[in-house]
Design a protein around this motif. Sequence first.
Motif: not given
Lengths: 139, 870
Positions: B312, B314, B372, B374, B402, B406
């Motif tokens: 991820v 950001s 953000r 992914v 992560e 998600e």
Amino acid sequence: MIVFAIGDQEYCIPILSVREIRGFEKTTALPFAPHYVCGAINLRGIILTVIDLAIYLNIQPQADNPRRVAIIVESKNGVVCGLLVDRVIDMADIDMNDVQAVSEESSSLSGLVMVNDRMIGVLQLETVVGELVGDMVTE
Amino acid sequence: MTDNKGVRVLTIDDSRTMQGMLRKVLEGAGYDVIQGGDGVEGLEVLQAANPPPKAVITDINMPRMDGFEVIEAVRKLDQYKHLPVIVLTTESDPEKKARAREAGATGGLSNRSVLKVCWRQSAGLRPEGKGAGMSGDMDDILLVFFQECDEQLQELERGLSALSDGDSDHETINAVFRAVHSIKGGAASFGLENLVRFAHVFESSLDGLRSGRIVPTHDIMKTFLKAMDVLSDLVSEARGGAGVDHVRVAESQSELEAIINSDGAPKPAEDVVPQDFVPVPMDFVPVPMDFEPIPVDMDFGFDAPEAAPDLVVSFRPHDAMYERGDDARNLLIGLRDLAVAVEGGAMTATCDTSGLPAFNALSPTRSCLSWRVVLPAAVSEESVHGVFDWVSDVCDFSITHEGAVEETPAEPEPAAIVAPEPVAPVAQAPVPVVAPAAPVHDVAPAAVTNAIAGNQQAPARKAEQVASIRVDLHRIDDLMDLVGELVIAQAAIEALSRRNDGSIQQELTQSINSMQSLTRDIQDAVMAVRAQPVRSVFQRMQRVVREACSMTKKDVVLLLEGEDTEVDRTLVEKLTDPLTHMLRNAVDHGIEKVEDRLAAGKPAEGHILLSAGHRSGRILITIKDDGGGINRQRVLETAVKRGIVAPDAVLSDDEINNLIFAPGFSTAATVSDLSGRGVGMDVVKQAILSLGGRVTIQSVPGEGTTFSLSLPLTLAVLDGMLIEAGESTMVIPISSVVETMMIDHRDVYLLPDGGNIISIRGTCMPLIPLAAELGLSKAPTQEALANAVILVVENESGGRAALVVDEIRDQTQVVIKSIEKNYRQISGVSAATILGDGSVSLILDVPALIGTAIRKIDNRPSNVRTGLAA
């Protein structure tokens, strides 16, 4: 084929080798030239020699013919020269199979052909031009 | 797909190969491309551009002004403060990247990625195809590459010879380095691996020179020179020429490696070697700009991600990032490319709009958004860092892993990623900033001039040297023909004016005069365009001598003089072969063996001086060696043995010297690889003669031999004298006319064979009745001769003759036209021209006429003379 006359005899050459036909003009004499070469003329910046076909073929030309013209031809290897003839007659479709060979390939007159009861000589352009350019040394 | 139509981009690169590719890629994507050949030119183009470009792509390593300086200069311009500038690099050198960023670069792009796109556009041909197998659009770029190689090789040659002469100027070394570097770069683009590999080793060793680790000793320079020869061989092989001697390549390469290793410093270069030219996927494509066409073209619209998204990212750009002209979109595109590179991969991005103020408070220069993103697990963290490489100082970003799946937020359609809606107001930010700057426009050029001035001072010297243009030869030839016609037209008017005796006479004459000078000016100008320094040929001779030396085991230095002498281009090209042969000959036969030299008290190293210069309207090229001189005894013996001269012939020294030009002559007792095939000097002489030139030899036993070639400046136009002879007008080149006069019959002497000799102020020379000599009329009678007009003419070596003509008409400039093209060679006539009235006129070959006349008087056996024929 384009048919033209020198004296009483008619000859032809492939039409595709003809670049243009123009009136005969004054030529500049060239030293040490074969007797059949009239001289050089200027064709829009290109200098080329004119061959008197009558002398070349050893024929009696028509005396004082005002219709004498120079056929400007280009040979396969790019040499341009003029052929002085008495008059241009016409064009003719000639089947090369109808041509009766009179001499071997390398001769300037390769054959004869009958068109409308007229006998026409087939001129071997490459040989004529080759002779003009070929024999170099004329010391 | 973004609409790029008409968006203007400036590319700055000194490599035309690269420029070609950039143009192709960018224009292929609809951009309007303008280009600059180096930093200075690029800035000029930038300032003159209207409409202004929306982005700049620049190379780093360029002459005059490098990429860093370009960026700095661009940043100093008010108008372009925020212009996106992308640097273009071959190597992924972090130091360079950092410097570029410091200077204010917006992003970076690797040559290789440009190349990839380029190839993809060219019908999917792979670069492994190697020189010959390519087709289509890439061909013309390849052609440019080879042209450029030629130029770089010349530059290299010039630089290396300067270095050998003790010039260790930093700029010279840089130029040498750059030359090899450019060849390598271009070769890598076309996958010419042999060339790249060798150029790389060469470059590495030159790098040692550049950094001062290697001192350019005599031996090292020799190695470099040899390497240069090998390099040029490899280039011609790549071009489809003769194969390369691989032993020589390997030998040269190991010599170079020895140099690299000898400098002691650990070289990082070696481990770069394999990577540098293997077509790896881009290792350095951090921020493809929005004009990069690939990302948009590639089909990435797969299904939604199935694998567990792990990574991820950001990020939140600062205001500064937009001020620089960068855009968050670029980062997103960069990240998406990473995602797509993994098979079946895609990414999801969410935009955080929480920072967005109320619409009426929205400022175009404020950055309010954060993202953000992914990415699939397979994407490496380093590659993500790579994407942010260029913006790390102006953008906060973090990478987290992560484990949990998600839930995909927002719509997974790729359109959302590219669709600029949320980004739009921000993305356009730089534009309003530029707009108010426009009124300042008038001030800008001055500001830049100042900015550049500082950078220009040092390398300005170099700039003057290389100002040149590239013109297609046939265009100039066409122009040349036109000018020729113009000359003829002018002559026509002139002829008319003479006939007209009305009142306009004077005006006509006046306007003709001005037209005449105009015509001559045009002609000179065109001639100047065709003129080229002989340097290119002369420099090639260095190599010829080097190779001849290594084959004959002699040590010879070739000194050059007057390389800047300008000659008509056709002459330059046609000089190469004769000169090559003469120099090989000089090394092989002229310079003695080392032992003999030492015995004669000469230095072991032989010297050959190759010089060029103008002399009275002609070019004089001399080749002077300090060898043993011509061994006349041996020359004569050989000539007799070959039947070139009669055994009992008595010849002057000069005539013996000239025997080496006779067909079938070769003095070398052993036939070497180099010369001695007996075709040599004969062919040389023919080649020079066909250019309208002459060769003369001077030789002093024990001290050396000098060959002098005298050549006309141009092959197109001639100053001539119009004369009448035997009812034709002829042209005699004015350069060969010494004087004109009327004959005084008391000076004429009749020879037994019917020829005549004239004595002019005590000097006797043959009298040539021109018309008769050319077979145009009968020999004139003695009475006719008595009061004729004569022209005294002279050949190169000073032989004279008197030509009898009917009348001298005029002096004029004539355009040379070939007779041989449609006819044959005529002895005594060199060419023809067309006069004002359209008629053909012959140009006389004076040296041939003199030669014939002198031969007639010469009563020696004819077989002696054939060898001497002029």
